[in-house]
Write a protein that holds these residues in place. Structure first.
Motif, mmCIF file in Angstrom:
data_model
loop_
_atom_site.group_PDB
_atom_site.id
_atom_site.type_symbol
_atom_site.label_atom_id
_atom_site.label_comp_id
_atom_site.label_asym_id
_atom_site.label_seq_id
_atom_site.Cartn_x
_atom_site.Cartn_y
_atom_site.Cartn_z
ATOM 1 N N LEU A 19 -6.887 5.048 1.033
ATOM 2 C CA LEU A 19 -5.828 5.694 1.287
ATOM 3 C C LEU A 19 -5.985 7.205 1.956
ATOM 4 C CD1 LEU A 19 -3.261 3.497 -0.595
ATOM 5 C CD2 LEU A 19 -3.873 3.385 1.652
ATOM 6 N N GLN A 26 -4.197 9.119 4.980
ATOM 7 C CA GLN A 26 -2.840 9.398 4.596
ATOM 8 C C GLN A 26 -2.920 10.814 4.171
ATOM 9 O OE1 GLN A 26 -0.445 7.361 5.274
ATOM 10 N NE2 GLN A 26 -1.782 5.417 5.806
ATOM 11 N N ARG A 77 0.804 -1.184 0.001
ATOM 12 C CA ARG A 77 0.009 -0.033 -0.048
ATOM 13 C C ARG A 77 0.895 1.414 0.172
ATOM 14 N NH1 ARG A 77 -5.207 -0.036 3.202
ATOM 15 N NH2 ARG A 77 -6.020 -2.195 3.177
#
Length: 503
Positions: free
Chosen positions: A271, A275, A230
């Motif tokens: 994500l 993130q 990832r």
């Protein structure tokens, strides 16, 4: 293998087992006799129900000890329940995404290696490291801990269980790597246990210490890796440029989209919610060059773009799904500096000239992951210094406002990719709760964060002229960087000689 069992470690600050986790577990569950899902924390209700629907055992624990603590608790539980019938135990974690190729081929390949006592997916090569202080004086070559398969001779030995029972719980990521990931392979190899990895990368050893990050498409497409990291999509981009040419993540994404059925966009959206936005935009190269005349498309296919001329104090405009909005604040005063002039000129070109405005709207509408687009900051040195200073001044305000709104997306130290001027293109689907308040102290910087909260990224737009100037900017920047390195090396040599008394 009927006796294959998986311990799958997971962590998410919001208690979510995302679609990528569920996809991986579903594939692994089809190839094994059982799976134990261990998470550091508690799952939210929806994720707990989704995990339990996979016919797996669930273990929720306190978020202590990183992966080491989770694996140890899971192993002790498994030992208590009994290891009868388990011939191969896989320790796997959520940092892997996939599989992108059938797992049967991976397991058939490794089942044909009965001489191995343990094996893994990928390896990290030996390196010197000040960050990860191991008992060996370096980081030794090792199987990466995101996927380690342990077989009968080792699994049922006292060596294996003593390793886990006596290991202190790490207090930091660095301790976890040094005390487990970088130690596991060497520790058991020194005891006489045999190992190997599924992805053969020894021919890359002289090039990359970490091939799964440096060239993931190569490992997936040609070396039977099946899974990727990832972190390929959100690793700090400056680190990537120290190790690679910076294209690995974008090439990986394109390959996954065109050559596989893997739902990579679902992963990216997940994500985006956890993130920082800037490194994701950099790794995936979320940039677009507009055609020289602003057209480049059949006018019949260009979506309408609603232009909103906005001034401070006006109400925040409404936006609806299915539309593209160009929000533009014409400058209230003449530019005071060259960077002001460049920024205002770039904004004006895209907002006030209809062909460019519609071209920008077309690019944004066609990008499945972008919810906001804006002109690139001018490639002019003082502009970059000014934007960094503005970001640091606004950072506490942005964090406080994001917390007040209940947003979970991180507001990081690295500045957001946009907007730097006062022209943005917005996709209605990216703002299901409407636009944030543009009159507050955080102002327009909330726009990309609001889109990110909804699972959308940002797109930086380059005019034809700026796009064609970029290679020259890059050439000058790389040359200056290399000159600076050489100067630093010379100064270091002089300093070392003087410290040794060799004048």
């Amino acid at each position: 293998m009927p006796g294959r069992f998986v311990i799958y470690f997971h962590y998410d600050p919001n208690g979510q087992a995302d679609n990528a986790c569920l996809f991986a577990m579903r594939a692994m569950r089809a190839e094994c006799s059982g799976l134990l899902f261990v998470t550091n924390g508690r799952l939210n209700d929806a994720s707990r129900a989704a995990v339990e629907a996979l016919d797996v055992q669930l273990l929720e624990r306190e978020n202590t000890g990183f992966d080491v603590g989770a694996y140890r608790d899971a192993l002790m539980l498994l030992k208590q329940q009994g290891l009868d019938g388990i011939d191969e135990l896989i320790l796997m974690n959520y940092t892997l995404a996939g599989p992108v190729t059938p797992l049967g081929a991976l397991f058939d390949k490794m089942d044909a290696r009965p001489e191995l006592d343990f094996w893994g997916l990928t390896r990290h090569y030996a390196m010197k490291s000040r960050r990860f202080k191991t008992e060996y004086g370096e980081v030794p070559e090792h199987i990466q801990s995101h996927f380690i398969a342990v077989r009968g001779r080792l699994l049922h030995s006292q060596d294996f269980w003593s390793y886990w029972e006596t290991m202190p719980l790490p207090q930091s990521y660095e301790q976890s790597v040094a005390g487990h990931e970088a130690r596991f392979t060497r520790h058991f190899a020194d005891l006489g246990y045999r190992w190997d990895t599924a992805a053969g990368t020894d021919d890359l050893k002289a090039l990359f210490v970490n091939p799964v990050m440096a060239c993931p498409r190569e490992l997936l497409a040609r070396r039977g890796c099946a899974f990727f990291k990832r972190r390929s999509f959100f690793t700090p981009y400056e680190d990537e440029l120290r190790r690679t040419d910076g294209t690995a993540a974008a090439e990986l994404y394109d390959w996954l989209k065109t050559e596989t059925d893997y739902p990579v966009d679902d992963l990216i959206r997940s994500l985006l919610r956890t993130q920082p936005l800037a490194p994701m935009a950099q790794n995936l190269h979320w940039n677009a060059a507009l055609p020289a005349d602003g057209r480049g498309n059949d006018p019949e296919s260009i979506p309408p773009v609603r232009l909103i001329l906005w001034q401070p104090g006006q109400p925040t405009p409404e936006i609806h799904p299915g539309e593209i909005l160009c929000l533009y604040a014409p400058p209230a005063q003449a530019p005071a500096t060259p960077e002001d002039w460049y920024m205002q000129n770039g904004d004006r070109t895209l907002a006030e000239e209809e062909t460019f405005r519609r071209a920008a709207g077309t690019v944004l509408a066609a990008h499945p992951l972008a919810g906001i687009a804006a002109p690139a900051a001018p490639a002019y040195g003082p502009a970059y210094g000014g934007r960094a200073g503005e970001w640091q001044r606004l950072l506490p305000v942005l964090r406080a406002e994001a917390a007040r709104l209940g947003w979970k997306t991180p507001v990081a130290e690295q500045p957001l990719p946009l907007p730097w001027g006062r022209c943005v293109f917005l996709k209605g689907e990216a703002f299901p709760d409407g636009l944030p308040d543009l009159n507050g102290p955080a102002g327009w910087w909330l726009l990309p964060l609001a889109a990110q909260q909804a699972g959308y990224g940002c797109l930086t737009l380059y005019t034809h002229a700026r796009a064609h100037a970029t290679p020259e900017h890059l050439d000058c920047a790389l040359s200056a960087r290399q000159d600076a390195k050489e100067t630093a090396r010379d100064l270091a040599r002089i300093l070392r000689r003087r410290l040794r008394g060799k004048h």
